[in-house]
Design a protein around this motif. Structure first.
Motif, PDB file in Angstrom:
ATOM      1  N   ARG A  60      41.681  27.600  38.862  1.00  0.00           N
ATOM      2  CA  ARG A  60      41.585  28.737  39.779  1.00  0.00           C
ATOM      3  C   ARG A  60      41.408  30.045  39.009  1.00  0.00           C
ATOM      4  O   ARG A  60      40.632  30.919  39.418  1.00  0.00           O
ATOM      5  N   LYS A  61      42.104  30.198  37.901  1.00  0.00           N
ATOM      6  CA  LYS A  61      41.949  31.397  37.079  1.00  0.00           C
ATOM      7  C   LYS A  61      40.543  31.496  36.518  1.00  0.00           C
ATOM      8  O   LYS A  61      39.939  32.580  36.481  1.00  0.00           O
TER       9      LYS A  61
ATOM     10  N   ASN B 111      38.131  32.737  39.135  1.00  0.00           N
ATOM     11  CA  ASN B 111      38.419  34.053  39.704  1.00  0.00           C
ATOM     12  C   ASN B 111      37.555  35.098  39.006  1.00  0.00           C
ATOM     13  O   ASN B 111      38.008  35.888  38.190  1.00  0.00           O
TER      14      ASN B 111
ATOM     15  N   ASN C 282      38.789  33.319  46.015  1.00  0.00           N
ATOM     16  CA  ASN C 282      38.650  32.234  45.051  1.00  0.00           C
ATOM     17  C   ASN C 282      38.080  31.011  45.756  1.00  0.00           C
ATOM     18  O   ASN C 282      38.517  30.658  46.857  1.00  0.00           O
TER      19      ASN C 282
ATOM     20  N   ARG D 210      34.068  38.662  43.173  1.00  0.00           N
ATOM     21  CA  ARG D 210      34.288  37.693  44.242  1.00  0.00           C
ATOM     22  C   ARG D 210      35.451  38.156  45.108  1.00  0.00           C
ATOM     23  O   ARG D 210      36.496  38.570  44.602  1.00  0.00           O
TER      24      ARG D 210
END
Length: 256
Positions: free
Chosen positions: A70-71, A74, A81, A78
């Protein structure tokens, strides 16, 4: 963003691109990409990472890896996410993104449709464009559980089918001499795929190399007998007889 899996896993965001060196994190992202826009259950991801031997705290470990993915996703600019948490697992939303394997599937389907319409020059351009999306083996050397392994098998087979369709189109266009070197390579890389032997035999025959075409049949027969204890398929046997007798039906004009 663009996700690329027709080669080592890579994510492209504008002018930036990145790969993942941590194998477990890479496995999580790869499984989510190939199952994009569908929920991948947590237990499926655990199987992809650890097969049949997950550690005692596998669920906690999975949460850490998902958090890392997820990081990575990111990206600046955006608003949300793309990696979503669902009740039973996780989903990679690709509504605003592209994936190379989907572009490949679309191009292959378009190429096949053009072949059916006998628009062969356009079909060649489409099929070659599809093959140009490949940067190497699917997902590089990454392997996992059923999700990744099944995807690798599927894509690899579709690429071989695309190459076969492209060769058929070249033969219909009378570009048989251009094919010979490529087909020799395909035969050496896929020695049990009889369609490539047939295409090579026909390309050689139409290039006035009848003896070499018949020699290819003998090579195919020897390989199949040695590896499987089988005679070549009926289509290959029929082609061998037609070449031996110089059947007029093999000529390009007759085939057209």
């Amino acid at each position: 963003m663009m996700y690329e899996v027709l080669g080592p896993l890579r994510v492209i965001d504008g002018e930036d691109s990145f790969t993942i060196s941590a194998r477990k994190i890479e496995t999580v992202l790869a499984a989510l990409v190939v199952r994009c826009d569908r929920v991948v259950a947590s237990d499926q991801l655990i199987t992809e990472i650890w097969a049949d031997a997950p550690p005692r705290r596998a669920t906690a470990g999975l949460h850490v890896y998902v958090s890392q993915v997820r990081k990575l996703l990111n990206r600046p600019g955006r608003t949300a996410n793309p990696l979503l948490t669902r009740m039973s697992g996780y989903e990679l939303n690709t509504e605003d993104d592209e994936i190379d394997f989907r572009l490949f599937l679309e191009a292959v389907e378009r190429g096949r449709a053009l072949m059916r319409e006998r628009r062969d020059e356009e079909a060649v351009a489409c099929l070659e464009g599809a093959l140009n999306l490949w940067r190497g083996p699917v997902l590089g050397d990454l392997r996992g559980g059923p999700i990744i392994e099944g995807f690798v098998t599927w894509m690899t087979e579709l690429r071989l089918e695309c190459l076969e369709a492209l060769a058929d189109t070249y033969l219909r266009l009378g570009r048989h001499r251009e094919l010979i070197g490529r087909l020799h390579l395909l035969v050496s890389e896929n020695p049990l795929r009889e369609a490539y032997y047939a295409q090579l035999m026909l390309a050689l025959y139409r290039s006035d190399r009848q003896a070499e075409a018949l020699s290819v049949y003998q090579s195919a027969r020897s390989m199949l007998m040695e590896e499987l204890g089988l005679e070549p398929c009926q289509a290959l046997q029929d082609l061998q007889r037609a070449i031996f007798t110089a059947d007029a039906g093999l000529d390009l004009r007759a085939a057209s």
